[in-house]
Design a protein around this motif. Structure first.
Motif, PDB file in Angstrom:
ATOM      1  N   THR A 163       0.915  -1.106   0.074  1.00 26.69           N
ATOM      2  CA  THR A 163      -0.070   0.161  -0.023  1.00 26.69           C
ATOM      3  C   THR A 163       0.996   1.221   0.125  1.00 26.69           C
ATOM      4  OG1 THR A 163      -1.660  -1.272   1.234  1.00 26.69           O
ATOM      5  CG2 THR A 163      -2.159   1.213   1.157  1.00 26.69           C
ATOM      6  N   THR A 164       0.705   1.974  -0.997  1.00 22.44           N
ATOM      7  CA  THR A 164       1.405   3.419  -0.787  1.00 22.44           C
ATOM      8  C   THR A 164       0.388   4.412  -0.325  1.00 22.44           C
ATOM      9  OG1 THR A 164       2.324   2.719  -2.904  1.00 22.44           O
ATOM     10  CG2 THR A 164       2.142   5.334  -2.502  1.00 22.44           C
ATOM     11  N   ILE A 165       1.006   4.946   0.773  1.00 24.88           N
ATOM     12  CA  ILE A 165       0.108   5.914   1.541  1.00 24.88           C
ATOM     13  C   ILE A 165       0.437   7.444   1.294  1.00 24.88           C
ATOM     14  CG2 ILE A 165      -0.626   6.422   4.012  1.00 24.88           C
ATOM     15  CD1 ILE A 165      -0.276   3.804   4.866  1.00 24.88           C
ATOM     16  N   ILE A 166      -0.482   7.902   1.037  1.00 22.28           N
ATOM     17  CA  ILE A 166      -0.452   9.751   0.531  1.00 22.28           C
ATOM     18  C   ILE A 166      -1.076  10.371   1.664  1.00 22.28           C
ATOM     19  CG2 ILE A 166      -0.837  11.389  -1.383  1.00 22.28           C
ATOM     20  CD1 ILE A 166       0.581   8.866  -2.295  1.00 22.28           C
ATOM     21  N   GLY A 167      -0.427  11.360   2.379  1.00 23.30           N
ATOM     22  CA  GLY A 167      -1.244  12.264   3.194  1.00 23.30           C
ATOM     23  C   GLY A 167      -1.663  13.572   2.885  1.00 23.30           C
ATOM     24  N   VAL A 168      -2.646  14.036   2.827  1.00 22.31           N
ATOM     25  CA  VAL A 168      -3.001  15.570   2.338  1.00 22.31           C
ATOM     26  C   VAL A 168      -3.540  16.163   3.555  1.00 22.31           C
ATOM     27  CG1 VAL A 168      -4.675  16.708   0.831  1.00 22.31           C
ATOM     28  CG2 VAL A 168      -3.692  14.361   0.055  1.00 22.31           C
ATOM     29  N   ALA A 169      -2.767  17.049   4.011  1.00 19.78           N
ATOM     30  CA  ALA A 169      -3.000  18.054   5.226  1.00 19.78           C
ATOM     31  C   ALA A 169      -3.160  19.302   4.631  1.00 19.78           C
ATOM     32  CB  ALA A 169      -2.098  17.964   6.223  1.00 19.78           C
ATOM     33  N   GLY A 170      -3.581  20.159   5.632  1.00 14.60           N
ATOM     34  CA  GLY A 170      -3.805  21.635   5.340  1.00 14.60           C
ATOM     35  C   GLY A 170      -4.870  22.158   5.972  1.00 14.60           C
ATOM     36  N   GLY A 171      -5.107  23.590   6.120  1.00 16.66           N
ATOM     37  CA  GLY A 171      -6.100  24.029   6.963  1.00 16.66           C
ATOM     38  C   GLY A 171      -7.384  24.045   6.523  1.00 16.66           C
ATOM     39  N   SER A 172      -8.489  24.023   7.222  1.00 21.96           N
ATOM     40  CA  SER A 172      -9.733  23.884   7.116  1.00 21.96           C
ATOM     41  C   SER A 172     -10.177  24.656   5.852  1.00 21.96           C
ATOM     42  CB  SER A 172     -10.665  24.193   8.201  1.00 21.96           C
ATOM     43  OG  SER A 172     -12.055  24.371   7.657  1.00 21.96           O
ATOM     44  N   LEU A 222     -17.589  22.344  21.402  1.00 24.63           N
ATOM     45  CA  LEU A 222     -16.340  21.681  21.779  1.00 24.63           C
ATOM     46  C   LEU A 222     -15.394  22.343  21.026  1.00 24.63           C
ATOM     47  CD1 LEU A 222     -17.279  18.118  22.270  1.00 24.63           C
ATOM     48  CD2 LEU A 222     -16.714  19.892  24.154  1.00 24.63           C
ATOM     49  N   ASN A 223     -13.961  22.107  21.122  1.00 28.92           N
ATOM     50  CA  ASN A 223     -13.067  22.788  20.169  1.00 28.92           C
ATOM     51  C   ASN A 223     -12.821  21.335  19.347  1.00 28.92           C
ATOM     52  OD1 ASN A 223     -10.477  23.194  18.899  1.00 28.92           O
ATOM     53  ND2 ASN A 223      -9.507  23.812  20.924  1.00 28.92           N
ATOM     54  N   TYR A 224     -12.906  21.447  18.032  1.00 26.19           N
ATOM     55  CA  TYR A 224     -12.790  20.502  17.085  1.00 26.19           C
ATOM     56  C   TYR A 224     -11.407  20.555  16.309  1.00 26.19           C
ATOM     57  CZ  TYR A 224     -17.342  19.127  18.200  1.00 26.19           C
ATOM     58  OH  TYR A 224     -18.736  18.477  18.697  1.00 26.19           O
ATOM     59  N   ASP A 225     -10.479  21.480  16.548  1.00 27.17           N
ATOM     60  CA  ASP A 225      -9.406  21.693  15.886  1.00 27.17           C
ATOM     61  C   ASP A 225      -8.190  21.298  16.722  1.00 27.17           C
ATOM     62  OD1 ASP A 225     -11.721  23.459  14.711  1.00 27.17           O
ATOM     63  OD2 ASP A 225     -10.169  23.305  13.102  1.00 27.17           O
ATOM     64  N   HIS A 226      -8.474  20.936  17.816  1.00 29.63           N
ATOM     65  CA  HIS A 226      -7.164  20.431  18.768  1.00 29.63           C
ATOM     66  C   HIS A 226      -6.961  18.987  18.451  1.00 29.63           C
ATOM     67  CE1 HIS A 226      -4.895  19.454  22.154  1.00 29.63           C
ATOM     68  NE2 HIS A 226      -4.549  20.792  22.371  1.00 29.63           N
ATOM     69  N   PRO A 227      -5.852  18.411  18.384  1.00 29.57           N
ATOM     70  CA  PRO A 227      -5.309  17.223  18.151  1.00 29.57           C
ATOM     71  C   PRO A 227      -6.152  16.139  18.898  1.00 29.57           C
ATOM     72  CG  PRO A 227      -3.391  18.406  18.369  1.00 29.57           C
ATOM     73  CD  PRO A 227      -4.492  19.260  18.549  1.00 29.57           C
ATOM     74  N   LEU A 257      -4.943   9.847   3.011  1.00 25.74           N
ATOM     75  CA  LEU A 257      -5.324  10.048   4.269  1.00 25.74           C
ATOM     76  C   LEU A 257      -5.654  11.686   4.164  1.00 25.74           C
ATOM     77  CD1 LEU A 257      -2.718   8.316   6.266  1.00 25.74           C
ATOM     78  CD2 LEU A 257      -4.925   7.202   5.571  1.00 25.74           C
ATOM     79  N   ASP A 258      -6.557  12.196   4.459  1.00 29.79           N
ATOM     80  CA  ASP A 258      -7.094  13.657   4.514  1.00 29.79           C
ATOM     81  C   ASP A 258      -7.344  14.054   5.977  1.00 29.79           C
ATOM     82  OD1 ASP A 258      -9.613  15.314   4.793  1.00 29.79           O
ATOM     83  OD2 ASP A 258      -9.574  15.243   2.594  1.00 29.79           O
ATOM     84  N   GLY A 259      -6.798  15.475   6.015  1.00 31.01           N
ATOM     85  CA  GLY A 259      -7.153  15.912   7.445  1.00 31.01           C
ATOM     86  C   GLY A 259      -6.461  17.006   7.909  1.00 31.01           C
ATOM     87  N   ILE A 260      -6.929  17.976   8.725  1.00 34.36           N
ATOM     88  CA  ILE A 260      -6.241  19.333   9.045  1.00 34.36           C
ATOM     89  C   ILE A 260      -4.854  19.054   9.802  1.00 34.36           C
ATOM     90  CG2 ILE A 260      -8.131  20.857   9.053  1.00 34.36           C
ATOM     91  CD1 ILE A 260      -8.437  20.471  11.912  1.00 34.36           C
ATOM     92  N   LEU A 261      -4.960  17.834  10.683  1.00 28.05           N
ATOM     93  CA  LEU A 261      -3.897  17.681  11.633  1.00 28.05           C
ATOM     94  C   LEU A 261      -3.241  16.360  11.399  1.00 28.05           C
ATOM     95  CD1 LEU A 261      -5.623  19.127  14.851  1.00 28.05           C
ATOM     96  CD2 LEU A 261      -3.348  19.626  13.753  1.00 28.05           C
ATOM     97  N   ILE A 262      -3.425  15.908  10.150  1.00 30.06           N
ATOM     98  CA  ILE A 262      -2.599  14.357  10.005  1.00 30.06           C
ATOM     99  C   ILE A 262      -1.002  14.416   9.940  1.00 30.06           C
ATOM    100  CG2 ILE A 262      -4.483  13.115   8.799  1.00 30.06           C
ATOM    101  CD1 ILE A 262      -3.209  13.806   6.176  1.00 30.06           C
ATOM    102  N   ARG A 315      -3.082  28.068  13.946  1.00 29.38           N
ATOM    103  CA  ARG A 315      -2.017  28.911  14.057  1.00 29.38           C
ATOM    104  C   ARG A 315      -1.035  28.048  15.232  1.00 29.38           C
ATOM    105  NH1 ARG A 315      -3.445  33.806  17.424  1.00 29.38           N
ATOM    106  NH2 ARG A 315      -3.318  31.899  18.990  1.00 29.38           N
ATOM    107  N   ASP A 316      -1.497  27.133  16.051  1.00 28.06           N
ATOM    108  CA  ASP A 316      -0.731  26.694  17.022  1.00 28.06           C
ATOM    109  C   ASP A 316      -0.300  25.029  16.530  1.00 28.06           C
ATOM    110  OD1 ASP A 316      -0.879  28.699  18.533  1.00 28.06           O
ATOM    111  OD2 ASP A 316      -2.426  27.664  20.152  1.00 28.06           O
ATOM    112  N   PHE A 317      -1.328  24.747  15.911  1.00 31.64           N
ATOM    113  CA  PHE A 317      -0.734  22.870  15.576  1.00 31.64           C
ATOM    114  C   PHE A 317      -0.966  22.540  13.878  1.00 31.64           C
ATOM    115  CE2 PHE A 317      -2.930  22.991  19.599  1.00 31.64           C
ATOM    116  CZ  PHE A 317      -1.998  22.282  20.121  1.00 31.64           C
ATOM    117  N   VAL A 318      -1.916  23.394  13.069  1.00 33.44           N
ATOM    118  CA  VAL A 318      -2.007  22.891  11.559  1.00 33.44           C
ATOM    119  C   VAL A 318      -0.837  23.714  10.841  1.00 33.44           C
ATOM    120  CG1 VAL A 318      -3.387  22.843   9.552  1.00 33.44           C
ATOM    121  CG2 VAL A 318      -4.527  23.010  11.911  1.00 33.44           C
ATOM    122  N   GLU A 319      -0.756  24.904  11.127  1.00 31.27           N
ATOM    123  CA  GLU A 319       0.289  25.578  10.299  1.00 31.27           C
ATOM    124  C   GLU A 319       1.781  25.050  10.586  1.00 31.27           C
ATOM    125  OE1 GLU A 319       0.165  28.323   7.942  1.00 31.27           O
ATOM    126  OE2 GLU A 319       2.325  28.323   7.837  1.00 31.27           O
TER     127      GLU A 319
END
Ligand code: C5P
Ligand code: MG
Length: 208
Positions: free
Chosen positions: A7-16, A59-64, A112-117, A172-176
């Motif tokens: 399996t070749t795994i490609i991660g696609v991250a980036g801000g919301s 809730l905070n949905y942008d924290h790891p 894989l896709d997600g703001i914090l991967i 600012r704290d985790f994604v960027e």
């Protein structure tokens, strides 16, 4: 159970609302001949059955910590070993995990896709190619406003309130900061045909 497919795994991250999903859709189109599966970190948002809808909405949905990343990692490992998994299903309208699951089979290409991967070391070490989609904050906010009202059952005021209280500070704290782990940084994600074709060519060479 063992398997001969690798399996070749490609991660696609980036801000919301940076264009991750568009890029993922274009990658899927480019690899229709291969067997492609996508797992979104969003599927693995933690369940909060103990809270009311009103409480869950705050809730905070942008924290790891808002994700069950261990479960996602376990599922990726199982897929790599050739085993099928039952992935969770998340509802942005309910702010909660739904009772049903979806059967996912192993594939040659796993996206894989997600703001914090890229923020999680164990998760990013599973990836063969790490992509970060880089899009200006004002563009992302404008897109998110439209999308969350049209598709995620929100009103404009709640989207703006959430953006300034959690989405923006967590970006600012985790994604960027996780951008430093990317192999490739793509401005505008799926809307960048040159970057897309370079990425597709690179994945093809990994598959050969
Ligand atoms: O598709 P996108 O990457 O934008 O999805 C991630 C976003 O979903 C996060 O920025 C988070 O604020 C949002 N989210 C939400 N409500 C939830 C779960 C996640 O607004 N219940
Ligand atoms: Mg998305």
């Amino acid at each position: 159970m063992s398997s001969t497919i690798s399996t070749t795994i490609i991660g696609v991250a980036g801000g919301s609302a940076s264009g991750k999903s568009t890029l993922v859709r274009k990658l899927q189109e480019a690899f229709v001949e291969e067997h492609v599966t996508t797992l979104c970190h969003d599927f693995y948002y933690k369940a909060h059955d103990e809270l009311t809808l009103e409480e869950r909405a705050k809730l905070n949905y942008d924290h790891p910590h808002s994700f069950d990343t261990d479960m996602m990692i376990e599922h990726i490992r199982q897929l790599k070993q050739g085993e099928s998994i039952q992935r969770p299903v998340y509802s942005f309208n309910d702010h909660n995990r739904l009772p049903q699951t979806v059967l996912v089979h192993p594939a040659k290409v796993l996206i894989l896709d997600g703001i914090l991967i890229l923020e999680n070391k164990e998760l990013r070490e599973l990836m063969d190619v790490k992509v970060y989609v880089d899009t200006d904050d004002d563009v992302r906010l404008a897109r998110r406003l439209v999308r969350d009202v049209q598709e995620r059952g929100r009103d404009m005021n709640s989207v703006l309130k959430q953006y300034f209280s959690t989405v923006k500070p967590m970006h600012r704290d985790f994604v960027e900061p996780s951008k430093r782990y990317a192999d490739i940084i793509i401005p505008e994600g799926g809307m960048n045909p040159v970057a897309l074709s370079l990425l597709v060519e690179n994945i093809h060479s990994l598959l050969r």
